[in-house]
Design a protein around this motif. Structure first.
Motif, PDB file in Angstrom:
ATOM      1  N   ALA A 146       0.822  -1.214   0.000  1.00  0.00           N
ATOM      2  CA  ALA A 146       0.000   0.000   0.000  1.00  0.00           C
ATOM      3  C   ALA A 146       0.853   1.260   0.000  1.00  0.00           C
ATOM      4  O   ALA A 146       0.585   2.214  -0.742  1.00  0.00           O
ATOM      5  CB  ALA A 146      -0.933  -0.014   1.218  1.00  0.00           C
ATOM      6  N   VAL A 147       1.885   1.285   0.841  1.00  0.00           N
ATOM      7  CA  VAL A 147       2.776   2.447   0.907  1.00  0.00           C
ATOM      8  C   VAL A 147       3.526   2.614  -0.407  1.00  0.00           C
ATOM      9  O   VAL A 147       3.649   3.731  -0.928  1.00  0.00           O
ATOM     10  CB  VAL A 147       3.771   2.308   2.076  1.00  0.00           C
ATOM     11  CG1 VAL A 147       4.813   3.431   2.035  1.00  0.00           C
ATOM     12  CG2 VAL A 147       3.038   2.325   3.412  1.00  0.00           C
ATOM     13  N   SER A 148       4.017   1.519  -0.966  1.00  0.00           N
ATOM     14  CA  SER A 148       4.769   1.589  -2.226  1.00  0.00           C
ATOM     15  C   SER A 148       3.923   2.183  -3.342  1.00  0.00           C
ATOM     16  O   SER A 148       4.383   3.051  -4.099  1.00  0.00           O
ATOM     17  CB  SER A 148       5.253   0.193  -2.622  1.00  0.00           C
ATOM     18  OG  SER A 148       6.146  -0.335  -1.660  1.00  0.00           O
ATOM     19  N   ARG A 149       2.683   1.730  -3.440  1.00  0.00           N
ATOM     20  CA  ARG A 149       1.786   2.277  -4.466  1.00  0.00           C
ATOM     21  C   ARG A 149       1.544   3.766  -4.251  1.00  0.00           C
ATOM     22  O   ARG A 149       1.549   4.554  -5.203  1.00  0.00           O
ATOM     23  CB  ARG A 149       0.445   1.535  -4.430  1.00  0.00           C
ATOM     24  CG  ARG A 149       0.497   0.093  -4.898  1.00  0.00           C
ATOM     25  CD  ARG A 149      -0.892  -0.525  -4.794  1.00  0.00           C
ATOM     26  NE  ARG A 149      -0.897  -1.943  -5.140  1.00  0.00           N
ATOM     27  CZ  ARG A 149      -1.987  -2.717  -5.064  1.00  0.00           C
ATOM     28  NH1 ARG A 149      -3.140  -2.196  -4.653  1.00  0.00           N
ATOM     29  NH2 ARG A 149      -1.913  -3.995  -5.397  1.00  0.00           N
ATOM     30  N   VAL A 174      -2.066   6.308   1.523  1.00  0.00           N
ATOM     31  CA  VAL A 174      -1.607   5.128   2.255  1.00  0.00           C
ATOM     32  C   VAL A 174      -2.785   4.462   2.960  1.00  0.00           C
ATOM     33  O   VAL A 174      -2.943   3.227   2.914  1.00  0.00           O
ATOM     34  CB  VAL A 174      -0.515   5.510   3.272  1.00  0.00           C
ATOM     35  CG1 VAL A 174      -0.213   4.341   4.209  1.00  0.00           C
ATOM     36  CG2 VAL A 174       0.752   5.949   2.560  1.00  0.00           C
ATOM     37  N   TYR A 175      -3.616   5.258   3.614  1.00  0.00           N
ATOM     38  CA  TYR A 175      -4.780   4.705   4.312  1.00  0.00           C
ATOM     39  C   TYR A 175      -5.743   4.040   3.320  1.00  0.00           C
ATOM     40  O   TYR A 175      -6.176   2.900   3.535  1.00  0.00           O
ATOM     41  CB  TYR A 175      -5.497   5.812   5.077  1.00  0.00           C
ATOM     42  CG  TYR A 175      -6.717   5.322   5.838  1.00  0.00           C
ATOM     43  CD1 TYR A 175      -6.569   4.642   7.040  1.00  0.00           C
ATOM     44  CD2 TYR A 175      -8.005   5.535   5.354  1.00  0.00           C
ATOM     45  CE1 TYR A 175      -7.681   4.187   7.740  1.00  0.00           C
ATOM     46  CE2 TYR A 175      -9.115   5.081   6.036  1.00  0.00           C
ATOM     47  CZ  TYR A 175      -8.950   4.405   7.234  1.00  0.00           C
ATOM     48  OH  TYR A 175     -10.054   3.940   7.917  1.00  0.00           O
ATOM     49  N   ASN A 176      -6.066   4.742   2.238  1.00  0.00           N
ATOM     50  CA  ASN A 176      -7.002   4.194   1.250  1.00  0.00           C
ATOM     51  C   ASN A 176      -6.477   2.882   0.666  1.00  0.00           C
ATOM     52  O   ASN A 176      -7.221   1.889   0.547  1.00  0.00           O
ATOM     53  CB  ASN A 176      -7.224   5.197   0.116  1.00  0.00           C
ATOM     54  CG  ASN A 176      -7.986   6.428   0.557  1.00  0.00           C
ATOM     55  OD1 ASN A 176      -8.693   6.409   1.560  1.00  0.00           O
ATOM     56  ND2 ASN A 176      -7.832   7.518  -0.180  1.00  0.00           N
ATOM     57  N   ASN A 177      -5.199   2.862   0.296  1.00  0.00           N
ATOM     58  CA  ASN A 177      -4.610   1.658  -0.279  1.00  0.00           C
ATOM     59  C   ASN A 177      -4.603   0.499   0.706  1.00  0.00           C
ATOM     60  O   ASN A 177      -4.888  -0.648   0.349  1.00  0.00           O
ATOM     61  CB  ASN A 177      -3.173   1.935  -0.744  1.00  0.00           C
ATOM     62  CG  ASN A 177      -3.102   2.834  -1.958  1.00  0.00           C
ATOM     63  OD1 ASN A 177      -4.115   3.111  -2.590  1.00  0.00           O
ATOM     64  ND2 ASN A 177      -1.906   3.290  -2.284  1.00  0.00           N
ATOM     65  N   THR A 178      -4.272   0.807   1.963  1.00  0.00           N
ATOM     66  CA  THR A 178      -4.229  -0.242   2.986  1.00  0.00           C
ATOM     67  C   THR A 178      -5.604  -0.846   3.201  1.00  0.00           C
ATOM     68  O   THR A 178      -5.761  -2.082   3.260  1.00  0.00           O
ATOM     69  CB  THR A 178      -3.676   0.315   4.306  1.00  0.00           C
ATOM     70  OG1 THR A 178      -2.374   0.873   4.095  1.00  0.00           O
ATOM     71  CG2 THR A 178      -3.579  -0.776   5.357  1.00  0.00           C
ATOM     72  N   MET A 179      -6.617  -0.011   3.316  1.00  0.00           N
ATOM     73  CA  MET A 179      -7.970  -0.505   3.500  1.00  0.00           C
ATOM     74  C   MET A 179      -8.428  -1.362   2.315  1.00  0.00           C
ATOM     75  O   MET A 179      -9.071  -2.398   2.488  1.00  0.00           O
ATOM     76  CB  MET A 179      -8.948   0.666   3.682  1.00  0.00           C
ATOM     77  CG  MET A 179      -8.781   1.466   4.955  1.00  0.00           C
ATOM     78  SD  MET A 179      -9.044   0.471   6.466  1.00  0.00           S
ATOM     79  CE  MET A 179      -7.346   0.126   6.921  1.00  0.00           C
ATOM     80  N   GLU A 180      -8.065  -0.941   1.124  1.00  0.00           N
ATOM     81  CA  GLU A 180      -8.461  -1.678  -0.080  1.00  0.00           C
ATOM     82  C   GLU A 180      -7.779  -3.045  -0.133  1.00  0.00           C
ATOM     83  O   GLU A 180      -8.425  -4.064  -0.393  1.00  0.00           O
ATOM     84  CB  GLU A 180      -8.096  -0.864  -1.326  1.00  0.00           C
ATOM     85  CG  GLU A 180      -8.510  -1.495  -2.636  1.00  0.00           C
ATOM     86  CD  GLU A 180     -10.022  -1.582  -2.800  1.00  0.00           C
ATOM     87  OE1 GLU A 180     -10.471  -2.493  -3.513  1.00  0.00           O
ATOM     88  OE2 GLU A 180     -10.744  -0.742  -2.217  1.00  0.00           O
ATOM     89  N   ILE A 181      -6.481  -3.081   0.134  1.00  0.00           N
ATOM     90  CA  ILE A 181      -5.738  -4.336   0.045  1.00  0.00           C
ATOM     91  C   ILE A 181      -6.136  -5.310   1.148  1.00  0.00           C
ATOM     92  O   ILE A 181      -6.236  -6.529   0.918  1.00  0.00           O
ATOM     93  CB  ILE A 181      -4.224  -4.055   0.081  1.00  0.00           C
ATOM     94  CG1 ILE A 181      -3.809  -3.268  -1.167  1.00  0.00           C
ATOM     95  CG2 ILE A 181      -3.426  -5.357   0.152  1.00  0.00           C
ATOM     96  CD1 ILE A 181      -2.375  -2.795  -1.151  1.00  0.00           C
TER      97      ILE A 181
END
Length: 345
Positions: A158-161, A246-253
């Motif tokens: 998530a952070v990398s994206r 970062v938050y949005n990506n983490t929640m999605e993954i």
């Protein structure tokens, strides 16, 4: 969405000059007094908003401030958001306020500075003001405790994206929790879990994330050669937007780790990518900067390093290594704990 967040969106996205209080009020269905209060709150958050009598308001600076309003405006998922200018540790705050973490509404703690930030193995985490993002995502997961290792891996992806979306850089991952840009560490992830021993499930997981956005004025000597930053140019992107990404990506993954809704009582099934493990694990493998390299393994803090070759990342997220010295020489093993470094000899 808060009125001040809506006002901020208009001022940031519609750069057409001044917006009158009457116009903003009409558009948002609130009074001019409510608009004035929102403007004052935004100014307290660090936004520079110019006002002219009979003309209106215009955003002229402060768009890179790390503020509640600017983060909320970028979020795609619900959260209990807490934003600080300075805090001892975002993980400590989240742990002490775990009541704010619910199954439907995670806790997001973001700070401009940490005075007692910590990394893995109890190490201090350098957290200067104005140049980084220090955040913790607190979740109440629906999956079993044996899936906890995936959380750090999912967050690393998530952070990398997010980093690649916000800046023109390539992000790589050093197993298990460090993000690198241009061969320098720009992010560390510390995942802490509170388990219920009776049910065998996790009560909550705290995902601590520290990101070096811009180069600070000074860096401690002991880490000067190892850490970097996403950009050398101060305020070249919005830290608030990056935190939200970062938050949005983490929640999605992390959705990939949840049990299938059609049969909540079913045994957990991890969605696979064809290569084994959850879908995001294959991306994690591709982003690795250690596979195929000689590494040093530190089984615990203070241990003598052991030389090994990094071969693969298994379906559970463990690092598969071949020992090149010691009593396990030429043996292959999958690591789930410990620290590694890339050897330069």
């Amino acid at each position: 969405m808060l009125t001040r967040t809506k006002v901020l969106n208009i001022l940031m996205e519609e750069d057409i000059g001044y917006h009158s209080g009457q116009e903003l009020g009409n558009r948002l269905g609130v009074s001019r007094n409510a608009i004035w209060k929102s403007i004052e709150q935004l100014r307290e958050d660090g936004y520079e908003i110019e006002s002219r009598t009979r003309v209106g308001y215009k955003l002229v600076g402060g768009t890179h401030s790390l503020t509640e309003s600017s983060i909320i405006s970028e979020l795609n998922y619900p959260t209990n958001l807490c934003v600080f200018d300075s805090i001892d540790s975002t993980n400590t705050y989240a742990s002490n306020h775990s009541e704010k973490i619910t199954a439907d509404k995670p806790l997001l703690v973001v700070s401009n500075k940490q005075t007692d930030g910590r990394g893995r193995m109890g190490r201090k985490f350098f957290s200067p003001p104005g140049t980084g993002i220090y955040m913790t995502i607190g979740i109440r997961p629906k999956f079993a405790i044996d899936k906890a290792l995936y959380v750090t891996i999912a967050t690393a992806v998530a952070v990398s994206r997010a980093v690649e979306e916000i800046a023109d850089v390539k992000a790589k991952v050093k197993w298990v929790n460090d993000i690198f840009v241009n061969n320098k560490k720009i992010c560390g992830i510390l995942t802490e879990a509170g388990a219920n021993l009776e049910t065998g499930k996790i009560d909550n997981i705290l995902i601590g994330i520290g990101i070096n956005c811009f180069s600070p004025a000074s860096v401690p000597v002991d880490i000067r050669d190892s850490i970097g930053a996403i950009s050398k140019t101060r305020n070249s992107f919005s830290r608030s937007k990056l935190a939200a990404l970062v938050y949005n990506n983490t929640m999605e993954i992390l959705k990939e780790l949840e049990p299938k809704e059609q049969n909540p009582a079913a045994i957990f099934e991890t969605p696979t990518s064809g290569a084994g493990g959850p879908k995001f694990l294959q991306e994690y493998r591709l982003r690795s900067n250690v596979l195929g390299k000689r590494i040093s393994i530190f089984p615990y803090q203070g241990a003598t390093p052991i030389a090994a070759n990094a071969i693969d990342i298994d379906d559970n997220g463990g690092l598969v290594v071949e020992y090149m010295e010691g009593p396990k020489m030429r043996q292959i093993e999958s690591l789930t704990t410990g620290e590694i470094s890339i050897r330069v000899d």
